[in-house]
Design a protein around this motif. Structure first.
Motif, PDB file in Angstrom:
ATOM      1  N   SER A 113      56.138  35.727  30.365  1.00 45.14           N
ATOM      2  CA  SER A 113      54.702  35.504  30.572  1.00 45.14           C
ATOM      3  C   SER A 113      54.218  36.706  31.369  1.00 45.14           C
ATOM      4  O   SER A 113      54.907  37.190  32.274  1.00 45.14           O
ATOM      5  N   LEU A 114      53.031  37.162  31.014  1.00 45.31           N
ATOM      6  CA  LEU A 114      52.494  38.375  31.631  1.00 45.31           C
ATOM      7  C   LEU A 114      51.310  38.020  32.520  1.00 45.31           C
ATOM      8  O   LEU A 114      50.422  37.277  32.095  1.00 45.31           O
ATOM      9  N   ASP A 115      51.308  38.564  33.717  1.00 44.89           N
ATOM     10  CA  ASP A 115      50.200  38.327  34.629  1.00 44.89           C
ATOM     11  C   ASP A 115      49.621  39.692  35.007  1.00 44.89           C
ATOM     12  O   ASP A 115      50.261  40.475  35.715  1.00 44.89           O
ATOM     13  N   VAL A 116      48.412  39.982  34.492  1.00 47.40           N
ATOM     14  CA  VAL A 116      47.831  41.309  34.723  1.00 47.40           C
ATOM     15  C   VAL A 116      47.401  41.458  36.179  1.00 47.40           C
ATOM     16  O   VAL A 116      46.669  40.626  36.704  1.00 47.40           O
ATOM     17  N   GLN A 117      47.860  42.519  36.823  1.00 47.45           N
ATOM     18  CA  GLN A 117      47.553  42.759  38.244  1.00 47.45           C
ATOM     19  C   GLN A 117      46.484  43.828  38.436  1.00 47.45           C
ATOM     20  O   GLN A 117      45.654  43.740  39.318  1.00 47.45           O
ATOM     21  N   ALA A 118      46.551  44.885  37.660  1.00 48.17           N
ATOM     22  CA  ALA A 118      45.661  46.030  37.868  1.00 48.17           C
ATOM     23  C   ALA A 118      45.610  46.822  36.576  1.00 48.17           C
ATOM     24  O   ALA A 118      46.490  46.670  35.748  1.00 48.17           O
ATOM     25  N   PRO A 119      44.572  47.631  36.355  1.00 43.43           N
ATOM     26  CA  PRO A 119      43.536  48.048  37.295  1.00 43.43           C
ATOM     27  C   PRO A 119      42.429  47.017  37.497  1.00 43.43           C
ATOM     28  O   PRO A 119      41.688  47.084  38.482  1.00 43.43           O
ATOM     29  N   THR A 120      42.256  46.056  36.566  1.00 41.88           N
ATOM     30  CA  THR A 120      41.275  45.000  36.855  1.00 41.88           C
ATOM     31  C   THR A 120      41.934  43.695  36.452  1.00 41.88           C
ATOM     32  O   THR A 120      42.936  43.688  35.747  1.00 41.88           O
ATOM     33  N   THR A 121      41.365  42.610  36.868  1.00 42.32           N
ATOM     34  CA  THR A 121      41.882  41.333  36.380  1.00 42.32           C
ATOM     35  C   THR A 121      41.537  41.236  34.898  1.00 42.32           C
ATOM     36  O   THR A 121      40.677  41.973  34.412  1.00 42.32           O
ATOM     37  N   ALA A 122      42.195  40.333  34.212  1.00 42.09           N
ATOM     38  CA  ALA A 122      41.942  40.228  32.786  1.00 42.09           C
ATOM     39  C   ALA A 122      40.711  39.377  32.535  1.00 42.09           C
ATOM     40  O   ALA A 122      40.760  38.161  32.564  1.00 42.09           O
ATOM     41  N   SER A 123      39.591  40.042  32.304  1.00 37.30           N
ATOM     42  CA  SER A 123      38.361  39.320  31.967  1.00 37.30           C
ATOM     43  C   SER A 123      37.552  40.214  31.051  1.00 37.30           C
ATOM     44  O   SER A 123      37.414  41.415  31.303  1.00 37.30           O
ATOM     45  N   MET A 124      37.017  39.637  29.966  1.00 38.32           N
ATOM     46  CA  MET A 124      36.287  40.434  28.989  1.00 38.32           C
ATOM     47  C   MET A 124      35.081  41.111  29.641  1.00 38.32           C
ATOM     48  O   MET A 124      34.568  42.097  29.139  1.00 38.32           O
ATOM     49  N   GLN A 125      34.620  40.542  30.774  1.00 41.10           N
ATOM     50  CA  GLN A 125      33.433  41.104  31.428  1.00 41.10           C
ATOM     51  C   GLN A 125      33.750  42.375  32.211  1.00 41.10           C
ATOM     52  O   GLN A 125      32.863  43.148  32.519  1.00 41.10           O
ATOM     53  N   SER A 126      35.023  42.578  32.554  1.00 40.06           N
ATOM     54  CA  SER A 126      35.339  43.793  33.328  1.00 40.06           C
ATOM     55  C   SER A 126      36.561  44.488  32.745  1.00 40.06           C
ATOM     56  O   SER A 126      37.641  44.476  33.333  1.00 40.06           O
ATOM     57  N   PRO A 127      36.397  45.102  31.565  1.00 38.19           N
ATOM     58  CA  PRO A 127      37.537  45.775  30.959  1.00 38.19           C
ATOM     59  C   PRO A 127      37.957  47.004  31.772  1.00 38.19           C
ATOM     60  O   PRO A 127      37.124  47.583  32.473  1.00 38.19           O
ATOM     61  N   PRO A 128      39.217  47.381  31.687  1.00 37.03           N
ATOM     62  CA  PRO A 128      39.663  48.554  32.436  1.00 37.03           C
ATOM     63  C   PRO A 128      38.979  49.820  31.929  1.00 37.03           C
ATOM     64  O   PRO A 128      38.615  49.890  30.752  1.00 37.03           O
ATOM     65  N   ALA A 129      38.822  50.796  32.804  1.00 31.39           N
ATOM     66  CA  ALA A 129      38.254  52.084  32.378  1.00 31.39           C
ATOM     67  C   ALA A 129      39.330  52.877  31.637  1.00 31.39           C
ATOM     68  O   ALA A 129      40.520  52.721  31.913  1.00 31.39           O
ATOM     69  N   TYR A 130      38.894  53.668  30.687  1.00 32.56           N
ATOM     70  CA  TYR A 130      39.877  54.461  29.938  1.00 32.56           C
ATOM     71  C   TYR A 130      39.513  55.940  29.988  1.00 32.56           C
ATOM     72  O   TYR A 130      38.371  56.308  30.249  1.00 32.56           O
ATOM     73  N   GLU A 131      40.525  56.771  29.712  1.00 30.86           N
ATOM     74  CA  GLU A 131      40.317  58.228  29.751  1.00 30.86           C
ATOM     75  C   GLU A 131      39.540  58.688  28.531  1.00 30.86           C
ATOM     76  O   GLU A 131      39.711  58.131  27.444  1.00 30.86           O
ATOM     77  N   MET A 132      38.747  59.722  28.701  1.00 31.09           N
ATOM     78  CA  MET A 132      37.941  60.240  27.597  1.00 31.09           C
ATOM     79  C   MET A 132      38.689  61.396  26.956  1.00 31.09           C
ATOM     80  O   MET A 132      38.297  62.545  27.069  1.00 31.09           O
ATOM     81  N   THR A 133      39.793  61.065  26.310  1.00 33.02           N
ATOM     82  CA  THR A 133      40.629  62.156  25.803  1.00 33.02           C
ATOM     83  C   THR A 133      41.012  61.963  24.346  1.00 33.02           C
ATOM     84  O   THR A 133      42.049  62.436  23.900  1.00 33.02           O
TER      85      THR A 133
END
Ligand code: HEM
Length: 520
Positions: free
Chosen positions: A479-499
């Motif tokens: 079972s996976l429990d997301v710790q970072a960079p953000t909690t797992a919520s569709m409202q606050s997706p993690p930021a990604y690199e522009m590459t």
């Protein structure tokens, strides 16, 4: 005196460009051309580009959504680097299939990417491309796929990824899943495509491996920005003086070249020792054989007449396949795991499917297939892609594309269009890919160009086999429990690199727990 002369020449050129632009804008022949948001008569869209460069994909999505036919036109300062970009399936079909011959990689893309991919398949056009495509196609045959699943995937999963995650679960420490998947994919591609054992996974802390991954990241990021922006005199000067980004790129390419050469030398050594193993030759062996033909029949060999040029192409082959194999499935799987964590209902459905197929055969796992496809709809590993027009052309919606202009499409924007996916286009709904009978229902690649479309489309079977096998094995065990960079919520997706890919900034840190009977 000289400065005054230069300034007056510059003013004259600017005045001519403004005059021509105004006339062209007023000309009736422009009717039907795509809208250009926020153009500045001298700077084009440069200011907006600079303002939005940190959210390039979303900026383009906003503009494409607002445009009447979901196609826009943009250009750089003084009319440089003109680009039409579409999110219209008919436009994508036209660029990648109907008018395939009129759209190639073009000199500007090749110039921006030359140090990194050289003459490899991703930057090649015409005969150079088709010869490489043919050689590469053997790697995607059903026999090769079987070998990949049985000999490569199973071994790398069973001896590397799963024991590594087991140890993390035992220690209770959070693990960066994105980095683990990247190393896994890198070792996989080296094994299957070059027949070379790579152990970036087992030797996690090795500084050489870290330097290699950093070099790839740097080279990809700089080359991507160079593809989006016109080559300025400043760039030429930094190259000449070997300073700034040019220096960083040069150093990164040095590290990448050393690695590619070590792969080629290892392969040559194993060929000298007749240590080829059984079965079909791998991709690198096929390219080496094509380069070796001395009977006059080797068309590819003839294009690279000297031993140095031949070796250089082999280097380009190695780098291209590392790039194809290393970041694509890693990105898709990382976002998939994050999206599942953010959507427990979908996670439960994946587990239901896993428990109904205890033999572990992923072929029949339709919900898993749909969930991965849905993850790539929202976070496509190649979010923005393009070609250059050979001759003047008109897209199905009437947009004019002139010879030499970029003609792009955005898989990222298309995946987020209500027009294409309905009101819930921003939600993660794997069910949209399943018919009433539960079977997976594919859509036309021009509407979902995540794997491109037409003659240059990705042979995606290997990618799906790898992603499904890894996803099933990891979810079955942990079972996976997301710790970072953000909690797992569709409202606050993690930021990604522009590459060019969608690498999550800072990785995806998860706590793992071994699943017990009661979790099943
Ligand atoms: C989720 C995973 C993947 C995605 C989303 C993906 C996507 C794409 C896209 C968009 C292209 C078109 C590039 C272009 O011409 O502009 C492409 C081409 C290609 N991909 Fe993939 N890819 C994936 C995985 C892989 C893997 C694992 C391999 C294998 C080693 C691979 C090998 C290739 C090759 C050889 C081409 C070049 C085709 C050509 O130009 O004829 N891809 N892929």
């Amino acid at each position: 005196m000289e400065i005054a002369y230069l300034v007056s020449v510059l003013l004259f050129i600017t005045a001519v460009i403004l005059y021509v632009r105004r006339r062209r804008a007023a000309s009736p022949s422009r009717a039907g051309t795509a809208s250009c948001p926020h153009p500045n008569p001298v700077l084009g869209n440069t200011l907006e580009f600079v303002r939005n460069r940190g959210r390039f994909f979303d900026w383009y999505t906003d503009m494409l959504r607002a445009a009447p036919s979901n196609t826009i036109e943009a250009w750089g300062a003084l009319g440089a680097s003109h680009a039409v970009t579409t999110a219209d399936p008919a436009g994508v079909d036209h660029l990648l299939r109907a008018s395939f011959a009129n759209y190639n990689r073009g000199a500007q893309f090749r110039a921006a990417q030359s140090e990194l991919i050289g003459d490899g398949i991703f930057g090649a056009d015409g005969r150079l491309w088709s010869l490489q495509r043919k050689l590469a196609s053997y790697a995607f045959s059903s026999r090769s796929l079987r070998r990949f699943t049985e000999d490569v995937l199973a071994v790398h999963l069973g001896r590397r990824l799963l024991p590594f995650l087991d140890a993390a679960a035992g220690s209770g420490e959070a693990v960066d899943l994105q980095e683990a998947l990247r190393r896994f994919a890198f070792d996989n591609i080296c094994h299957v495509a070059f027949g070379v054992e790579s152990s970036t996974f087992l030797e996690w802390g090795d500084p050489q491996h870290q330097a290699l991954f950093k070099a790839f990241d740097t080279a990809v990021a700089i080359s991507f920005m160079r593809t989006l922006t016109p080559s300025t005199p400043v760039r030429k000067l930094t190259k000449l003086l070997n300073i700034g980004k040019s220096r960083q790129l040069g150093e990164a390419i040095g590290v990448i070249d050393d690695h590619a050469m070590s792969v080629i030398e290892a392969k040559e050594a194993s060929q000298r020792n007749n240590n080829q193993g059984e079965g079909d030759p791998d991709l690198l062996s096929r390219f080496m054989a094509a380069m070796d033909e001395e009977d006059g029949g080797g068309e590819l060999a003839a294009m690279f007449p000297t031993p140095e040029a031949k070796r250089r192409l082999l280097r380009d082959v190695v780098v291209s396949f590392v790039l194809a194999g290393k970041d694509s499935t890693t990105s898709a799987l990382t976002w998939f795991f994050w999206l599942l964590a953010a959507n427990p209902r979908c996670e439960r459905r994946v587990h239901d499917e896993l428990s109904q197929s205890p033999d572990g055969d992923v072929k029949g796992m339709r919900y898993l297939h749909a969930a991965l496809t849905e993850a790539m709809r929202l976070y496509p590993p190649v979010p923005f892609n393009g070609r250059v027009a050979v001759a003047d052309d008109v897209l199905p919606d009437g947009t004019k594309v002139r010879a030499g202009w970029f003609a792009n499409y955005s898989a990222y924007a298309m995946g987020r269009m209500e027009k294409l996916w309905g009101e819930n286009s921003l939600e993660f709904v794997p069910e949209r890919w399943l018919g009433d009978d539960g079977e997976f229902v594919a859509v036309d690649a021009a509407r979902y160009p995540v794997f491109h479309a037409g003659p240059r489309a990705c042979r995606k079977e290997m990618a799906y086999v790898q992603m499904k096998t890894v996803a099933a094995a990891v979810l079955r065990r942990f079972s996976l429990d997301v710790q970072a960079p953000t909690t797992a919520s569709m409202q606050s997706p993690p930021a990604y690199e522009m590459t060019g890919g969608m690498k999550i900034i800072g990785g995806l840190h998860v706590h793992l727990k071994i699943r017990t009977e009661s979790d099943q």
